[in-house]
Design a protein around this motif. Sequence first.
Motif, mmCIF file in Angstrom:
data_model
loop_
_atom_site.group_PDB
_atom_site.id
_atom_site.type_symbol
_atom_site.label_atom_id
_atom_site.label_comp_id
_atom_site.label_asym_id
_atom_site.label_seq_id
_atom_site.Cartn_x
_atom_site.Cartn_y
_atom_site.Cartn_z
ATOM 1 N N GLU A 109 2.948 -0.355 9.243
ATOM 2 C CA GLU A 109 3.433 0.615 9.185
ATOM 3 C C GLU A 109 4.864 0.521 8.139
ATOM 4 O O GLU A 109 5.293 1.759 7.633
ATOM 5 C CB GLU A 109 4.048 0.909 10.674
ATOM 6 N N ALA A 110 5.170 -0.395 7.970
ATOM 7 C CA ALA A 110 6.336 -0.795 7.195
ATOM 8 C C ALA A 110 6.237 -0.605 5.677
ATOM 9 O O ALA A 110 6.890 -0.170 4.848
ATOM 10 C CB ALA A 110 7.217 -1.874 7.537
ATOM 11 N N PHE A 111 4.782 -1.551 5.405
ATOM 12 C CA PHE A 111 4.780 -1.887 3.906
ATOM 13 C C PHE A 111 3.384 -1.203 3.223
ATOM 14 O O PHE A 111 3.021 -1.474 2.328
ATOM 15 C CB PHE A 111 4.754 -3.204 3.747
ATOM 16 N N TRP A 112 2.667 -0.168 4.161
ATOM 17 C CA TRP A 112 1.544 0.358 3.565
ATOM 18 C C TRP A 112 2.177 1.985 3.344
ATOM 19 O O TRP A 112 2.593 2.417 4.198
ATOM 20 C CB TRP A 112 0.288 0.500 4.764
ATOM 21 N N PRO A 113 1.566 2.470 2.307
ATOM 22 C CA PRO A 113 0.907 1.871 1.016
ATOM 23 C C PRO A 113 1.828 0.864 0.487
ATOM 24 O O PRO A 113 2.867 1.094 0.316
ATOM 25 C CB PRO A 113 0.852 3.204 0.122
ATOM 26 N N GLY A 114 1.270 -0.067 -0.222
ATOM 27 C CA GLY A 114 2.068 -1.121 -0.604
ATOM 28 C C GLY A 114 1.295 -2.541 -0.910
ATOM 29 O O GLY A 114 0.256 -2.679 -0.666
ATOM 30 N N GLY A 115 2.276 -3.470 -1.445
ATOM 31 C CA GLY A 115 1.533 -4.703 -1.855
ATOM 32 C C GLY A 115 1.405 -5.665 -0.649
ATOM 33 O O GLY A 115 1.984 -6.827 -0.923
ATOM 34 N N LEU A 116 0.862 -5.395 0.436
ATOM 35 C CA LEU A 116 0.534 -6.264 1.322
ATOM 36 C C LEU A 116 -0.695 -6.072 1.947
ATOM 37 O O LEU A 116 -1.345 -4.794 2.176
ATOM 38 C CB LEU A 116 1.523 -5.750 2.782
ATOM 39 N N THR A 117 -1.406 -7.139 2.062
ATOM 40 C CA THR A 117 -2.823 -7.331 2.577
ATOM 41 C C THR A 117 -2.818 -8.214 4.021
ATOM 42 O O THR A 117 -2.176 -9.203 4.167
ATOM 43 C CB THR A 117 -3.717 -8.157 1.778
ATOM 44 N N LEU A 118 -3.444 -7.426 4.923
ATOM 45 C CA LEU A 118 -3.479 -7.896 6.234
ATOM 46 C C LEU A 118 -4.760 -8.434 6.667
ATOM 47 O O LEU A 118 -6.005 -7.782 6.581
ATOM 48 C CB LEU A 118 -2.946 -7.217 7.383
ATOM 49 N N ASP B 106 -0.891 4.002 -5.173
ATOM 50 C CA ASP B 106 -1.242 4.292 -6.274
ATOM 51 C C ASP B 106 -2.085 5.661 -6.195
ATOM 52 O O ASP B 106 -2.863 5.788 -5.186
ATOM 53 C CB ASP B 106 -2.138 3.410 -7.025
ATOM 54 N N ASP B 107 -1.683 6.648 -7.006
ATOM 55 C CA ASP B 107 -2.232 8.009 -6.699
ATOM 56 C C ASP B 107 -3.671 8.071 -6.957
ATOM 57 O O ASP B 107 -4.437 8.756 -6.300
ATOM 58 C CB ASP B 107 -1.513 9.077 -7.671
ATOM 59 N N ILE B 108 -4.266 7.631 -8.195
ATOM 60 C CA ILE B 108 -5.488 7.465 -8.426
ATOM 61 C C ILE B 108 -6.260 6.471 -7.482
ATOM 62 O O ILE B 108 -7.429 7.209 -7.033
ATOM 63 C CB ILE B 108 -5.832 7.074 -9.766
ATOM 64 N N ALA B 109 -5.890 5.617 -7.146
ATOM 65 C CA ALA B 109 -6.431 4.810 -5.870
ATOM 66 C C ALA B 109 -6.512 5.429 -4.706
ATOM 67 O O ALA B 109 -7.542 5.539 -3.982
ATOM 68 C CB ALA B 109 -5.639 3.538 -5.946
#
Length: 229
Positions: A91-100, A126-129
């Motif tokens: 909830e804190a880091f998505w979207p973003g550079g965190l993989t769980l 990322d918008d396209i992603a």
Amino acid sequence: MTTSYDCTAAEQRAAGLEHAQRAIREHKCVVFPTDTVYGIAADAFSPLAVTMLLASKGRSRKMPPPVLIPRLNALDGLATDVPAEARRLAEAFWPGGLTLILHAQPSLDWDLGETKGTVALRIPADDIAQDLLTITGPLAVSSANRTGHAAAQTAAEAEEQLADSVEVYLEDGRRPVEGADALPSTIVDGTALPLRVVRQGAISLERLREVVPGLLDIDGNAAEGETPA
């Protein structure tokens, strides 16, 4: 036949996304930008497509690809027994550079490789992603390069390495964007408590611990003053 689209132009972006959606449906691979580097993607629910992705990279089943998802509410459809701490990080880091890394839903009909019943999930910023994931659903994604070579930061760099093993290349300039560090996502193991960092990357340990103070570092150490659960 391989086709590359310049997604900085609106018409080519729309055509490229449409072609990429069709390619994914036909169990083929596509390359597209993420917030970290460019990724090579395939239908996460097609064993044939995932096999093609791994073969394109020269990668074995012992290194299964993570899965990118479009929205947080897809988490519970793909993972089970998600710890509250892992959910807070998402909830804190998505979207973003965190993989769980989480326990995969046992009812799902997929084969990502030798996952030992787990799945690695991320939402890219990322918008396209995001646009691609919205029309395709979850995608198995790995960095768009041959194993052992540098990760591609443009679609053109990816094409130099992957050539016609990929059906569609979506080009949108350099990733990460100019001025940003080329860091992979930070990976956190959420299959057991306490959670533990297993790869350091775009999200620092300090930022993660602001949300989950008991998070263990890559060496299995707790923060000073914290007692591991």
